[in-house]
Design an enzyme around this catalytic site. Structure first.
Site, PDB file in Angstrom:
ATOM      1  N   HIS A  51      -6.024   4.244  -8.787  1.00 18.59           N
ATOM      2  CA  HIS A  51      -6.883   4.636  -7.746  1.00 18.59           C
ATOM      3  C   HIS A  51      -6.166   6.132  -7.413  1.00 18.59           C
ATOM      4  CE1 HIS A  51      -3.510   3.434  -5.173  1.00 18.59           C
ATOM      5  NE2 HIS A  51      -3.837   2.359  -5.659  1.00 18.59           N
ATOM      6  N   HIS A  54      -2.418   6.454  -7.020  1.00 23.74           N
ATOM      7  CA  HIS A  54      -1.603   6.636  -8.308  1.00 23.74           C
ATOM      8  C   HIS A  54      -1.954   8.103  -8.887  1.00 23.74           C
ATOM      9  CE1 HIS A  54      -2.549   2.047  -8.397  1.00 23.74           C
ATOM     10  NE2 HIS A  54      -1.417   2.288  -8.564  1.00 23.74           N
ATOM     11  N   GLN A  78       7.658 -10.134 -11.552  1.00 25.71           N
ATOM     12  CA  GLN A  78       7.670  -9.893 -10.037  1.00 25.71           C
ATOM     13  C   GLN A  78       6.782 -10.407  -9.033  1.00 25.71           C
ATOM     14  OE1 GLN A  78       6.647  -5.571 -10.788  1.00 25.71           O
ATOM     15  NE2 GLN A  78       5.265  -5.760  -9.030  1.00 25.71           N
ATOM     16  N   GLY A 168       5.240   6.177  -4.864  1.00 28.39           N
ATOM     17  CA  GLY A 168       4.551   6.392  -3.782  1.00 28.39           C
ATOM     18  C   GLY A 168       5.519   5.901  -2.464  1.00 28.39           C
ATOM     19  N   ASP A 171       4.805   1.935  -0.972  1.00 28.63           N
ATOM     20  CA  ASP A 171       5.623   0.544  -1.224  1.00 28.63           C
ATOM     21  C   ASP A 171       7.306   1.015  -0.628  1.00 28.63           C
ATOM     22  OD1 ASP A 171       3.747  -0.975  -2.371  1.00 28.63           O
ATOM     23  OD2 ASP A 171       3.639   0.347  -3.986  1.00 28.63           O
TER      24      ASP A 171
END
Length: 229
Positions: A51, A54, A78, A168, A171
């Site tokens: 999106h 990103h 994960q 980003g 997170d």
């Protein structure tokens, strides 16, 4: 680390569409040629379903580096046993189109066997305790999550060998974990943080927003409003 320049090699300008590779040998050959020509390589690791958040990372990498590599890999280590690994959104063709417009030079689409070779027994773990960036929050609610994150990011860094990687700030705990791992394990690259990209109503862009019902989507920006207040 010596990053010598071989000026005898000429590198073509950025392609309209990214080169797509899936094998380690292909990746190392392409990236190695760029680096021997003295070009800086930026890297954006993702799990796909891309999106605008990103793509902002990809564009930032393009501002700071001569070449941009993006990986799309839904990392099984994960995800917990009851999480959404199987239904996590996957859209590789659409992702490739979006990356072409954002300035990606190479799209790395590895299989699980490439990232975790058969018989793999090596993982990157973080100690527990209040001084650990994995302590509390998502680390507490998703046991083993940051072990998987640190392991896959370390592996991808070794495969791509970038000069910088862009993550980003959405997170935030993941970013802290990656920064600590890079420091502690002496990775020779810069970690660049990019501000969170949001919808007009404040909701942070996320691939998992696709899971929200209409009612949940309407309520979700309340989190951002509460944080601001």
């Amino acid at each position: 680390m010596n990053r010598g320049v071989d000026t005898s090699e000429r590198i073509a300008p950025r392609p309209v569409e990214p080169i797509v590779v899936s094998q380690e040998s292909e990746l190392r050959s392409r990236v190695g040629r760029w680096k021997r020509a003295g070009q800086r390589v930026g890297f954006v690791p993702t799990m796909g379903a891309l999106h605008d958040g990103h793509l902002a990372l990809v564009r930032r990498a393009g501002e700071l580096a001569d070449r941009v590599v993006v990986s799309v890999f839904v990392n099984p280590t994960q995800f917990g046993p009851d999480e959404d690994f199987e239904r996590y959104p996957r859209q590789p063709e659409k992702d490739a189109d979006l990356l072409a417009a954002a300035g990606c030079d190479l799209l790395f689409l590895p299989s699980v066997e490439v990232v975790y070779p058969p018989g793999n027994v090596t993982y990157v773990d973080l100690e527990e305790g209040e001084d650990s960036p994995s302590h509390g929050l998502e680390g507490a609610s998703r046991p083993g999550h940051f072990r998987g994150v640190a392991t896959v990011v370390a592996g991808l860094f070794n495969l791509v060998d970038p000069d910088l990687a862009v993550f980003g700030e959405k997170d935030a705990q993941q970013l802290a974990v990656v920064r600590r791992m890079v420091r502690d394990l002496h990775f020779d690259l810069d970690i660049v943080a990019h501000e969170t990209v949001r919808e007009e109503d404040g909701l942070a862009l996320s691939s998992r927003n696709a899971y929200l019902s209409t009612e949940e989507r309407r309520a979700a920006p309340g989190i951002y409003r509460a944080l601001r207040s």
